[in-house]
Design a protein around this motif. Structure first.
Motif, PDB file in Angstrom:
ATOM      1  N   MET A  93       0.831  -1.187   0.000  1.00 33.50           N
ATOM      2  CA  MET A  93       0.000   0.000   0.000  1.00 33.50           C
ATOM      3  C   MET A  93       0.870   1.242   0.000  1.00 33.50           C
ATOM      4  O   MET A  93       1.619   1.463   0.921  1.00 33.50           O
ATOM      5  N   ARG A  94       0.728   2.016  -1.010  1.00 36.66           N
ATOM      6  CA  ARG A  94       1.527   3.223  -1.130  1.00 36.66           C
ATOM      7  C   ARG A  94       0.785   4.453  -0.646  1.00 36.66           C
ATOM      8  O   ARG A  94       1.351   5.518  -0.564  1.00 36.66           O
ATOM      9  N   PHE A  95      -0.501   4.342  -0.325  1.00 34.62           N
ATOM     10  CA  PHE A  95      -1.262   5.522   0.048  1.00 34.62           C
ATOM     11  C   PHE A  95      -0.750   6.211   1.301  1.00 34.62           C
ATOM     12  O   PHE A  95      -0.616   7.423   1.309  1.00 34.62           O
ATOM     13  N   PRO A  96      -0.449   5.499   2.390  1.00 28.95           N
ATOM     14  CA  PRO A  96       0.053   6.207   3.571  1.00 28.95           C
ATOM     15  C   PRO A  96       1.345   6.969   3.298  1.00 28.95           C
ATOM     16  O   PRO A  96       1.531   8.077   3.768  1.00 28.95           O
ATOM     17  N   ARG A  97       2.243   6.377   2.512  1.00 34.18           N
ATOM     18  CA  ARG A  97       3.498   7.064   2.216  1.00 34.18           C
ATOM     19  C   ARG A  97       3.245   8.297   1.344  1.00 34.18           C
ATOM     20  O   ARG A  97       3.873   9.339   1.529  1.00 34.18           O
ATOM     21  N   ARG A  98       2.335   8.197   0.390  1.00 32.28           N
ATOM     22  CA  ARG A  98       2.025   9.342  -0.459  1.00 32.28           C
ATOM     23  C   ARG A  98       1.401  10.465   0.355  1.00 32.28           C
ATOM     24  O   ARG A  98       1.679  11.638   0.118  1.00 32.28           O
ATOM     25  N   ARG A  99       0.553  10.110   1.306  1.00 33.47           N
ATOM     26  CA  ARG A  99      -0.044  11.136   2.165  1.00 33.47           C
ATOM     27  C   ARG A  99       1.029  11.806   3.020  1.00 33.47           C
ATOM     28  O   ARG A  99       1.002  13.014   3.240  1.00 33.47           O
ATOM     29  N   THR A 100       1.959  11.017   3.513  1.00 34.91           N
ATOM     30  CA  THR A 100       3.045  11.570   4.314  1.00 34.91           C
ATOM     31  C   THR A 100       3.903  12.500   3.469  1.00 34.91           C
ATOM     32  O   THR A 100       4.290  13.586   3.927  1.00 34.91           O
ATOM     33  N   ASP A 101       4.201  12.088   2.239  1.00 38.55           N
ATOM     34  CA  ASP A 101       4.979  12.938   1.339  1.00 38.55           C
ATOM     35  C   ASP A 101       4.250  14.254   1.071  1.00 38.55           C
ATOM     36  O   ASP A 101       4.862  15.330   1.074  1.00 38.55           O
ATOM     37  N   LEU A 102       2.949  14.173   0.820  1.00 33.52           N
ATOM     38  CA  LEU A 102       2.158  15.378   0.563  1.00 33.52           C
ATOM     39  C   LEU A 102       2.133  16.278   1.791  1.00 33.52           C
ATOM     40  O   LEU A 102       2.297  17.503   1.675  1.00 33.52           O
ATOM     41  N   ALA A 103       1.957  15.692   2.969  1.00 38.60           N
ATOM     42  CA  ALA A 103       1.930  16.488   4.196  1.00 38.60           C
ATOM     43  C   ALA A 103       3.275  17.179   4.433  1.00 38.60           C
ATOM     44  O   ALA A 103       3.316  18.351   4.819  1.00 38.60           O
ATOM     45  N   ALA A 104       4.370  16.466   4.186  1.00 44.01           N
ATOM     46  CA  ALA A 104       5.698  17.062   4.362  1.00 44.01           C
ATOM     47  C   ALA A 104       5.914  18.192   3.356  1.00 44.01           C
ATOM     48  O   ALA A 104       6.436  19.260   3.706  1.00 44.01           O
ATOM     49  N   PHE A 105       5.504  17.983   2.109  1.00 47.00           N
ATOM     50  CA  PHE A 105       5.653  19.021   1.089  1.00 47.00           C
ATOM     51  C   PHE A 105       4.854  20.267   1.460  1.00 47.00           C
ATOM     52  O   PHE A 105       5.370  21.391   1.392  1.00 47.00           O
ATOM     53  N   LEU A 106       3.611  20.067   1.867  1.00 51.31           N
ATOM     54  CA  LEU A 106       2.776  21.211   2.233  1.00 51.31           C
ATOM     55  C   LEU A 106       3.315  21.928   3.468  1.00 51.31           C
ATOM     56  O   LEU A 106       3.257  23.157   3.547  1.00 51.31           O
ATOM     57  N   ALA A 107       3.857  21.175   4.415  1.00 52.90           N
ATOM     58  CA  ALA A 107       4.422  21.804   5.614  1.00 52.90           C
ATOM     59  C   ALA A 107       5.605  22.691   5.257  1.00 52.90           C
ATOM     60  O   ALA A 107       5.729  23.816   5.759  1.00 52.90           O
ATOM     61  N   VAL A 108       6.481  22.199   4.383  1.00 50.38           N
ATOM     62  CA  VAL A 108       7.641  23.002   3.963  1.00 50.38           C
ATOM     63  C   VAL A 108       7.176  24.213   3.162  1.00 50.38           C
ATOM     64  O   VAL A 108       7.687  25.321   3.336  1.00 50.38           O
ATOM     65  N   LEU A 109       6.186  24.030   2.296  1.00 49.36           N
ATOM     66  CA  LEU A 109       5.667  25.133   1.488  1.00 49.36           C
ATOM     67  C   LEU A 109       5.038  26.212   2.372  1.00 49.36           C
ATOM     68  O   LEU A 109       5.336  27.404   2.210  1.00 49.36           O
TER      69      LEU A 109
END
Length: 78
Positions: free
Chosen positions: A1-17
């Motif tokens: 399942m790649r969904f949890p990792r993709r959500r984590t990546d998105l959350a990290a990207f948005l946090a940095v942005l």
């Protein structure tokens, strides 16, 4: 399942942005914001490596009996 990792990546990207936008709006120099963003991305990359599955060991690292090392690397004489 790649969904949890993709959500984590998105959350990290948005946090940095969002952090970058907030710092710019507070009057912080762009060079400083880029330094912070690079530091955060480096920490996130290190965290992602720790979370992943362990790599397969090299043949040199394989466990098992090894011949004693005499320090002499020349082939044996016949």
């Amino acid at each position: 399942m790649r969904f949890p990792r993709r959500r984590t990546d998105l959350a990290a990207f948005l946090a940095v942005l969002v952090t970058g936008v907030v710092l710019i709006l507070c009057g912080v120099k762009a060079e400083t914001v880029s330094t912070v963003a690079i530091g955060l991305s480096t920490l996130y990359a290190a965290w992602q490596r720790q979370e992943g599955t362990p790599r397969a060991p090299d043949a040199r690292d394989a466990s098992g009996p090894r011949p004693p090392d005499s320090g002499d690397r020349r082939p044996p004489e016949r």
